[in-house]
Design a protein around this motif. Structure first.
Motif, PDB file in Angstrom:
ATOM      1  N   ASN A  47       1.118  -1.178   0.023  1.00  0.00           N
ATOM      2  CA  ASN A  47      -0.028   0.190   0.050  1.00  0.00           C
ATOM      3  C   ASN A  47       0.778   1.271  -0.026  1.00  0.00           C
ATOM      4  N   ALA A  48       1.937   1.240   0.853  1.00  0.00           N
ATOM      5  CA  ALA A  48       2.767   2.473   0.843  1.00  0.00           C
ATOM      6  C   ALA A  48       3.491   2.628  -0.500  1.00  0.00           C
ATOM      7  N   TYR A  49       3.994   1.458  -0.985  1.00  0.00           N
ATOM      8  CA  TYR A  49       4.635   1.508  -2.281  1.00  0.00           C
ATOM      9  C   TYR A  49       3.626   2.150  -3.378  1.00  0.00           C
ATOM     10  N   VAL A  50       2.588   1.797  -3.468  1.00  0.00           N
ATOM     11  CA  VAL A  50       1.601   2.287  -4.364  1.00  0.00           C
ATOM     12  C   VAL A  50       1.298   3.938  -4.060  1.00  0.00           C
ATOM     13  N   HIS A  51       1.208   4.235  -2.861  1.00  0.00           N
ATOM     14  CA  HIS A  51       0.612   5.413  -2.476  1.00  0.00           C
ATOM     15  C   HIS A  51       1.942   6.320  -2.745  1.00  0.00           C
ATOM     16  N   VAL A 107       5.114   5.674  -4.468  1.00  0.00           N
ATOM     17  CA  VAL A 107       5.856   5.679  -5.364  1.00  0.00           C
ATOM     18  C   VAL A 107       4.813   5.619  -7.086  1.00  0.00           C
ATOM     19  N   ALA A 108       4.350   4.513  -6.965  1.00  0.00           N
ATOM     20  CA  ALA A 108       3.706   3.931  -8.263  1.00  0.00           C
ATOM     21  C   ALA A 108       2.618   5.048  -8.439  1.00  0.00           C
ATOM     22  N   ALA A 140      12.005   7.740 -14.750  1.00  0.00           N
ATOM     23  CA  ALA A 140      13.287   8.304 -15.208  1.00  0.00           C
ATOM     24  C   ALA A 140      12.733   9.787 -14.857  1.00  0.00           C
ATOM     25  N   ARG A 141      11.725  10.437 -15.330  1.00  0.00           N
ATOM     26  CA  ARG A 141      11.446  11.804 -15.378  1.00  0.00           C
ATOM     27  C   ARG A 141      11.073  12.167 -13.649  1.00  0.00           C
ATOM     28  N   ILE A 142      10.594  11.120 -13.051  1.00  0.00           N
ATOM     29  CA  ILE A 142      10.456  11.579 -11.624  1.00  0.00           C
ATOM     30  C   ILE A 142      11.528  11.298 -10.811  1.00  0.00           C
TER      31      ILE A 142
END
Length: 95
Positions: free
Chosen positions: A2-6, A8-9, A63-65
């Motif tokens: 959940n933390a990864y999705v929120h 990073v993703a 890469a842009r982020i």
């Protein structure tokens, strides 16, 4: 996850979507503790060209982020520990 999705993703996804990578993405979380997966991400695509370019488009957004390749590589290695691909399929929505 959940933390990864929120954390990073979602940022990468939004950048990729704004650059035409896909129409929409939705993340589902399973409530079934016996399910082989905990989260399922569903990308809505316009056509097979978007499907063919999705991976590269998400990489480009990443890469842009995060322009620093070492930080991207570390993030990618960490992300790989969070997920196991249970499946991958192409579906058609029937109205």
């Amino acid at each position: 996850y959940n933390a990864y999705v929120h954390d990073v993703a979602q940022t990468i996804d939004e950048d990729a979507r704004q650059h035409g990578a896909f129409i929409n993405v939705t993340t589902y979380q399973s409530q079934d503790t016996l399910s082989p997966w905990t989260h399922m991400r569903v990308f809505w695509l316009r056509d097979s060209a978007q499907l063919a370019g999705l991976g590269a488009a998400l990489d480009a957004a990443g890469a842009r982020i995060e322009p620093d390749s070492a930080k991207r590589r570390a993030r990618s290695e960490y992300t790989a520990t969070l997920r196991d691909a249970v499946g991958n399929t192409v579906l058609t929505i029937l109205h």
